[in-house]
Write a protein that holds these residues in place. Structure first.
Motif: not given
Ligand SMILES: C[S@@+](CC[C@H](N)C(=O)[O-])C[C@H]1O[C@@H](n2cnc3c(N)ncnc32)[C@H](O)[C@@H]1O
Length: 383
Positions: A58-59, A62, A66, A73, A75, A78, A104, A297, A300
Motif C-alpha cells: 500500500l505504501y 500510494r 491516490d 485519500h 487509508w 485507498r 507511483s 514510505d 513520500w
C-alpha cells in the motif's frame, strides 16, 4: 480475505501516520511494524507476514492509488481501490498517465531521478524500486568461509545463491527465518545488502592499517571492513548517534573483531587521530533513493528542500572526515542514492575544493531487479 488481517493493515497505516504527526516524524515503516507486532502478540507468523506485505504494498503504490481513488485519500479509501480487484495494477502500464503517477513516485523525486538518469532509466529504476526486496547475507570470513555457510544453508533446504559482485555475500531467493539459525547466533552471518558489502569492500584495508568509519551508525560497514585485517591494525567507529554506536559495539564483539574502538563525538582520542588514517569511510546520510524498496514510505517524505539539506550535510561531514586522512591515505565517499546531486556532483565538488583526485573510477550501481540496492561509491586521495 481475512477481515481481521485487513483491519490490522488499516489500523497499522493509521497509527503510523499518527506517530509521524506526533513525536516520531521519521519513524521508519519496518521499525514501526516491529513495534506494532510486539503490541499485538496474538497475531501469528502467517498473519504478520500478510499484514507486513500488504502494508508495504500500500505504501509502494500510494501515489497510483491516490490517482485512482475518490477523495478523501484516507487509508480506508485507498484500501478499497487496492483490495477491490487487481484492475489498479494494469494502470502501472498505462503510458497515458504521467510517468511519476504510473510508477507511483512523488513528482519532485521522479523529476530528480529523470534529471540524473534520463526518463527511460528513471521509469525502469522506479519499477525496480517498487519490487519487494531480497535478503542478502554477509559471511563473517574471520569465523568461517562463504563456501561452508553456503553448503550448511543448502543442506537445511534454504534457497540460497552466492552473490556475484561481493566475495562474502549470499542471496536468499525467498523469505527465511534467520534469527533462529545457529550460524546467525554464532556471528557467522549477518543480514547486509550486497551494495553495502561492495561499499565496505572499497576500503581495501590491509592487516596493520588504520581505518576510521566516520559515519559508522550501527557498524554495518566496519563489520565488513575488519575481517580482512585479521585483527591487526585498527578500526575506529565514529558517529553522532550514541544509540547506534552502542549497537555497533555489540555487533563487533559478536563478530569476533577485537581491533576496534568506538568513538562518540566528544571522545578525547578523536583529535589525536587527525592525519593518521590510511582509510576514512564516509557512508553519508542521504536520500536513500537507491534503497527505497526496503522502506517504500521514504519516497513520500522526499522533498527538494530535504535534498539540499542532505547535500549541505554531506559536504560538512566530508570536510570534517578528511582531516583524519594521512598524506598518502584514501577517503571513500558513499551513498545509497541514485541522484547525481548527492553523488557525482558532490565528488566533483570535493575534488575541486580539497585538491583531491579519484583513485579509481567511482562505482555507481542502479538498483537491480531481484538484486542489490542502488549505491554510489568514490575513492579519493590528495594530489
Ligand atoms: C547511511 S548512515 C550510516 C550507516 C552505517 N555506516 C552502516 O553501515 O550501518 C549515516 C550515518 O551518519 C551519521 N551522521 C549524521 N551526521 C553525522 C556527522 N556530522 N558526523 C558523523 N556521522 C554523522 C548518522 O547518525 C548515520 O548513522
Amino acid at each position: 480475505m481475512n477481515a481481521t488481517r485487513v483491519r490490522h493493515v488499516e489500523s497499522a497505516l493509521i497509527r503510523l501516520d499518527q506517530a509521524r504527526r506526533g513525536e516520531t516524524p521519521n519513524l521508519p515503516l519496518d521499525l514501526f511494524l516491529r513495534r506494532y507486532f510486539q503490541a499485538h502478540k496474538f497475531l501469528d507468523s502467517a498473519d504478520r507476514a500478510w499484514i507486513s506485505e500488504k502494508t508495504y504494498e500500500l505504501y509502494r503504490w500510494r501515489g497510483l492509488l491516490d490517482h485512482l481513488t475518490p477523495q478523501p485519500h484516507s487509508w480506508a479509501n485507498r484500501m478499497r481501490t487496492f483490495f477491490l480487484n487487481d484492475r489498479w495494477r494494469s494502470q502501472t502500464q498505462n503510458d497515458k498517465l504521467p510517468h511519476n503517477v504510473r510508477c507511483s513516485f512523488p513528482k519532485e523525486l521522479f523529476a530528480r531521478m529523470e534529471g540524473s538518469l534520463g526518463t527511460k532509466a528513471a521509469i525502469k529504476v522506479s519499477n525496480v524500486l517498487n519490487e519487494p526486496p531480497l535478503t542478502f547475507l554477509r559471511v563473517n570470513t574471520l569465523k568461517i568461509s562463504r563456501d561452508k555457510v553456503f553448503s550448511f544453508l543448502l543442506a537445511k533446504s534454504v534457497a540460497v545463491e552466492k552473490t556475484v559482485s561481493s566475495k562474502s555475500g549470499l542471496m536468499l531467493s525467498s523469505k527465511q527465518k534467520l534469527l533462529d539459525l545457529p550460524e546467525y547466533k554464532l556471528g557467522y552471518i549477518e543480514i547486509q545488502d550486497e551494495s553495502s558489502q561492495l561499499i565496505a569492500q572499497q576500503v581495501d584495508a590491509k592487516p596493520g592499517q588504520h581505518v576510521l568509519d566516520f559515519c559508522a551508525g550501527s557498524g554495518g560497514k566496519s563489520l565488513c571492513v575488519a575481517p580482512p585485517m585479521l585483527n591487526r591494525g585498527h578500526v575506529y567507529l565514529h558517529d553522532t548517534r550514541d544509540t547506534k554506536l552502542s549497537k555497533s559495539r555489540r555487533r563487533m564483539r559478536k563478530a569476533g573483531i577485537t581491533n576496534y574502538t568506538i568513538l562518540p563525538p566528544s571522545h578525547p582520542l578523536l583529535p589525536k587521530l587527525r592525519a593518521k588514517m590510511d582509510w576514512v569511510l564516509v557512508d553519508a546520510p542521504c536520500s536513500q533513493s537507491g534503497a527505497i524498496r526496503r522502506n517504500p514510505d521514504m519516497k513520500w517524505a522526499y522533498s527538494d528542500d530535504r535534498l539540499w539539506r542532505w547535500v549541505a550535510q554531506q559536504r560538512e561531514i566530508f570536510e570534517a572526515a578528511l582531516k583524519y586522512v594521512k598524506d598518502d591515505g584514501k577517503i571513500v565517499y558513499a551513498t545509497c542514492s541514485v541522484l547525481d546531486e548527492e553523488n557525482a556532483q558532490q565528488v566533483r565538488f570535493f575534488c575541486e575544493k580539497f585538491g583531491l583526485y579519484l583513485s579509481r573510477p567511482p562505482l555507481h550501481a542502479l538498483p537491480q531487479s531481484r538484486g542489490m540496492d542502488g549505491f554510489f561509491c568514490a575513492t579519493m586521495e590528495r594530489r
